[in-house]
Each structure stands twice: as C-alpha cells, then as structure tokens.
Write a protein that holds these residues in place. Structure first.
Motif, PDB file in Angstrom:
ATOM      1  N   THR A   1       0.819  -1.213   0.000  1.00 49.21           N
ATOM      2  CA  THR A   1       0.000   0.000   0.000  1.00 49.21           C
ATOM      3  C   THR A   1       0.849   1.258   0.000  1.00 49.21           C
ATOM      4  O   THR A   1       0.599   2.199  -0.764  1.00 49.21           O
ATOM      5  N   ASN A   2       1.862   1.301   0.836  1.00 51.58           N
ATOM      6  CA  ASN A   2       2.638   2.528   0.957  1.00 51.58           C
ATOM      7  C   ASN A   2       3.465   2.804  -0.292  1.00 51.58           C
ATOM      8  O   ASN A   2       3.642   3.967  -0.678  1.00 51.58           O
ATOM      9  N   ASP A   3       3.963   1.735  -0.926  1.00 44.79           N
ATOM     10  CA  ASP A   3       4.647   1.951  -2.204  1.00 44.79           C
ATOM     11  C   ASP A   3       3.691   2.601  -3.202  1.00 44.79           C
ATOM     12  O   ASP A   3       4.084   3.469  -3.994  1.00 44.79           O
ATOM     13  N   GLY A   4       2.410   2.189  -3.158  1.00 44.42           N
ATOM     14  CA  GLY A   4       1.417   2.766  -4.056  1.00 44.42           C
ATOM     15  C   GLY A   4       1.133   4.222  -3.744  1.00 44.42           C
ATOM     16  O   GLY A   4       0.916   5.034  -4.655  1.00 44.42           O
ATOM     17  N   ILE A   5       1.131   4.569  -2.462  1.00 43.11           N
ATOM     18  CA  ILE A   5       0.905   5.970  -2.078  1.00 43.11           C
ATOM     19  C   ILE A   5       1.994   6.859  -2.675  1.00 43.11           C
ATOM     20  O   ILE A   5       1.717   7.930  -3.242  1.00 43.11           O
ATOM     21  N   GLN A   6       3.249   6.405  -2.577  1.00 39.28           N
ATOM     22  CA  GLN A   6       4.357   7.185  -3.120  1.00 39.28           C
ATOM     23  C   GLN A   6       4.335   7.183  -4.647  1.00 39.28           C
ATOM     24  O   GLN A   6       4.542   8.226  -5.279  1.00 39.28           O
ATOM     25  N   ALA A   7       4.039   6.027  -5.248  1.00 39.99           N
ATOM     26  CA  ALA A   7       4.012   5.944  -6.709  1.00 39.99           C
ATOM     27  C   ALA A   7       2.908   6.825  -7.292  1.00 39.99           C
ATOM     28  O   ALA A   7       3.087   7.450  -8.343  1.00 39.99           O
ATOM     29  N   ALA A   8       1.769   6.879  -6.619  1.00 41.62           N
ATOM     30  CA  ALA A   8       0.677   7.741  -7.084  1.00 41.62           C
ATOM     31  C   ALA A   8       1.102   9.197  -7.061  1.00 41.62           C
ATOM     32  O   ALA A   8       0.786   9.974  -7.982  1.00 41.62           O
ATOM     33  N   ALA A   9       1.819   9.596  -6.013  1.00 40.02           N
ATOM     34  CA  ALA A   9       2.296  10.980  -5.937  1.00 40.02           C
ATOM     35  C   ALA A   9       3.291  11.280  -7.052  1.00 40.02           C
ATOM     36  O   ALA A   9       3.276  12.366  -7.639  1.00 40.02           O
ATOM     37  N   GLU A  10       4.168  10.320  -7.369  1.00 41.13           N
ATOM     38  CA  GLU A  10       5.135  10.526  -8.440  1.00 41.13           C
ATOM     39  C   GLU A  10       4.443  10.656  -9.791  1.00 41.13           C
ATOM     40  O   GLU A  10       4.882  11.427 -10.652  1.00 41.13           O
ATOM     41  N   GLU A  11       3.362   9.940  -9.964  1.00 38.37           N
ATOM     42  CA  GLU A  11       2.647   9.951 -11.231  1.00 38.37           C
ATOM     43  C   GLU A  11       1.728  11.156 -11.383  1.00 38.37           C
ATOM     44  O   GLU A  11       1.622  11.743 -12.466  1.00 38.37           O
ATOM     45  N   LEU A  12       1.056  11.539 -10.305  1.00 40.14           N
ATOM     46  CA  LEU A  12      -0.035  12.507 -10.404  1.00 40.14           C
ATOM     47  C   LEU A  12       0.217  13.815  -9.661  1.00 40.14           C
ATOM     48  O   LEU A  12      -0.563  14.754  -9.800  1.00 40.14           O
ATOM     49  N   GLY A  13       1.291  13.885  -8.892  1.00 38.42           N
ATOM     50  CA  GLY A  13       1.515  15.043  -8.044  1.00 38.42           C
ATOM     51  C   GLY A  13       2.110  16.248  -8.730  1.00 38.42           C
ATOM     52  O   GLY A  13       2.350  17.273  -8.079  1.00 38.42           O
ATOM     53  N   ASN A  14       2.350  16.162 -10.033  1.00 39.94           N
ATOM     54  CA  ASN A  14       2.951  17.285 -10.757  1.00 39.94           C
ATOM     55  C   ASN A  14       2.186  17.586 -12.040  1.00 39.94           C
ATOM     56  O   ASN A  14       2.760  18.043 -13.023  1.00 39.94           O
ATOM     57  N   LEU A  15       0.873  17.340 -12.023  1.00 38.06           N
ATOM     58  CA  LEU A  15       0.050  17.570 -13.210  1.00 38.06           C
ATOM     59  C   LEU A  15      -0.690  18.908 -13.160  1.00 38.06           C
ATOM     60  O   LEU A  15      -1.377  19.259 -14.122  1.00 38.06           O
ATOM     61  N   GLY A  16      -0.562  19.623 -12.057  1.00 37.05           N
ATOM     62  CA  GLY A  16      -1.140  20.955 -11.994  1.00 37.05           C
ATOM     63  C   GLY A  16      -2.352  21.117 -11.101  1.00 37.05           C
ATOM     64  O   GLY A  16      -2.946  22.202 -11.067  1.00 37.05           O
ATOM     65  N   ALA A  17      -2.739  20.069 -10.365  1.00 32.32           N
ATOM     66  CA  ALA A  17      -3.857  20.224  -9.422  1.00 32.32           C
ATOM     67  C   ALA A  17      -3.494  21.265  -8.368  1.00 32.32           C
ATOM     68  O   ALA A  17      -2.340  21.370  -7.938  1.00 32.32           O
ATOM     69  N   ASP A  18      -4.483  22.013  -7.927  1.00 32.44           N
ATOM     70  CA  ASP A  18      -4.232  23.048  -6.925  1.00 32.44           C
ATOM     71  C   ASP A  18      -3.954  22.464  -5.538  1.00 32.44           C
ATOM     72  O   ASP A  18      -3.233  23.061  -4.746  1.00 32.44           O
TER      73      ASP A  18
END
Length: 291
Positions: A173-190
C-alpha cells in the motif's frame, strides 16, 4: 501584499487546511449497516450528512459534499455555516462485486458552473491508483478534471488512493501511495489529498520519513485524508505529516465515524465529532507553516 489566491478561501486564518469530508456514499451505507438489520435508506444517509454539516461546518475551514445524497439539500437548507468553504465531489463511483468503489470516472452530472453558482469554491476527484492499470488513463482523467476546474474558476483537488492490483501481483500500500504521488503530483492540481503514509503505523520516524518523500514529490500544497487510520490515532498522524510539509487535512471518518450507531446522533456529533474536529484544528493551527 499579494492578492489572496482562490485556494486560500479553503483555509483557516492560520493558513492551514482543516476540511471536513462528508461525501462518502455506499461506504457510509455499509457503516450504518453494521448497526442495523433493516436496509439503510438514502434518506438516512442524507439526514446524517445534513446533521453533520450543521454541527461541524461552523468549525471546519471547508466541507466536501457529494451530489448523490447531500449537495442540493445542503444548499437549499443552508446547512453549511457561512464561514465554511464549499467543495463539490465531482467523482462517479463504480462498484464491483468485490469493491464498493472499483473504478472512478468524472461525474458528468456535476456541472462546474452550476455548483459554482451554488457557492462552490472547489471540485474534488478521487483517483484509484493500481500498479497493473494504465498510468496514461489516470493522467488523462486528472488533466481533464483540472482543465474543467480552471475553465470554471474553481480550485482543483485530486485524491489518489493506493489500491490492490487486479492481477494478484505482490503489492504494498505505501509503495502505491508514493508511486501515485510521483505519477499525479505534478500535473497541476491546486491541492493534492494524500493517504497518510503507512496509514500512521510504524512509529514517528517511519511516518515522517515517508511524509517527507511525499512532500518532495508533490509540486504544490497537500493534505491528508483519514481512511485507514483509526480516529484516535489520526491527530498524531496529521501532526507527523504536517511537520514534514503537509498543509492540513481533508477528512471524514476520523471525525464522525464513531457517531454512527449512536442512539442520539445530533448529540453525539456535538459531544464526540466536534471535539475530534477541534482537536485536529488545534494540531494544524499549531504545526502547519504556509508560505
């Protein structure tokens, strides 16, 4: 002095986010079902949501409400305190035989300009992250969502959650939490709404270390949700995350979960849920540092 940003309207005077989530749907029905033998009606969910909004929105800096059970009723009945910002859930949950929420798409029935006219300041989108599903599909949905928010002048909030793969591969689970941030955390969401790393378990050093990695990864402010963390443990988890860069919380279960099953829900919301929410507010007001 710089002009306030739209996202600032979702914060407390301290600059911290202290936001309440009341947008749970079939998962909330399942919670009520643990305490009764009769079917849980839609009206029962709506009544609980409205009672929670009346009791808790005077404390929260913002509140997240779903279209399916509560948005229209909350607006028409003025159930949200004027001081509390409004966030509309813009996700459509798709169930499967094994999961209450098996997939998610943008809810086309949530019209950005319409909810903005109701007073909404932001929209929220849940994103299920699985290691065996397409990153491009997820990113395309998030970009679409962000574009809709920008076009309507609304704050965009994404909520990636780590889910087990469908193909049965080994998974953490925690690997997924970090991987999700790497994938989606720099797409421009506020604003990025993250699961608490390690779901708050493993001690301060481990949780803070994982939170620091999230903070280095996510390009913008982020907050934590409470799913997977017990209500009693959540304040400490919030503090650890905020000491490593989180800007507050957007949480529901840790605030009102223990009220479900009470014989006097309005009273329990005041005696239990409001106390829990105030404790969380005290934590973020003390710990969060906003630039």
């Amino acid at each position: 002095m710089a002009a306030p940003k739209p996202i600032d309207a979702l914060t407390r005077p301290s600059g911290a986010f202290a936001m309440l989530a009341i947008d749970q749907r079939e998962s909330m029905r399942a919670m009520f079902g643990e305490y009764q033998k009769t079917p849980v009606s839609d009206q029962q969910l709506t009544d609980f949501k409205l009672a929670a909004l009346r009791a808790l929105s005077p404390l929260a800096s913002a509140v997240l409400i779903d279209r399916q059970f509560a948005w229209r009723q909350a607006i028409d009945q003025h159930a949200v305190a004027p001081s509390c910002g409004l966030i509309a859930a813009a996700d459509d949950f798709i169930p499967s035989p094994n999961e209450i929420v098996s997939d998610v798409r943008i809810d086309e029935k949530v019209e950005p300009l319409s909810v903005k006219a109701d007073g909404a300041l932001a929209l929220k989108l849940l994103v299920l992250w699985r290691p065996d599903e397409s990153a491009e599909v997820r990113k395309d949905m998030v970009r679409d969502f962000i574009g809709r928010c920008r076009q309507a002048g609304l704050v965009s909030i994404i909520e990636p959650v780590s889910r087990k793969p469908r193909d049965g591969r080994a998974w953490d689970t925690n690997d997924g939490i970090q991987a999700a941030a790497e994938e989606l955390g720099n797409l421009g969401a506020d604003l990025y709404k993250a699961e608490v790393p390690l779901h708050g378990q493993g001690g301060e050093r481990a949780v803070r270390g994982a939170s620091a990695r999230l903070n280095q990864t996510i390009k913008g402010p982020w907050v934590v949700l409470s799913s997977g963390v017990s209500p009693d443990d959540f304040p400490q988890a919030v503090e650890w995350a905020c000491r490593e860069g989180a800007s507050g919380f957007l949480a529901g279960r840790a605030v009102w979960r223990n009220v479900i099953g009470s014989r006097d829900i309005p009273r329990a919301l005041i005696d239990d849920a409001a106390v829990r929410l105030q404790r969380l507010i005290d934590v973020v007001d003390r710990v969060v540092v906003r630039c």
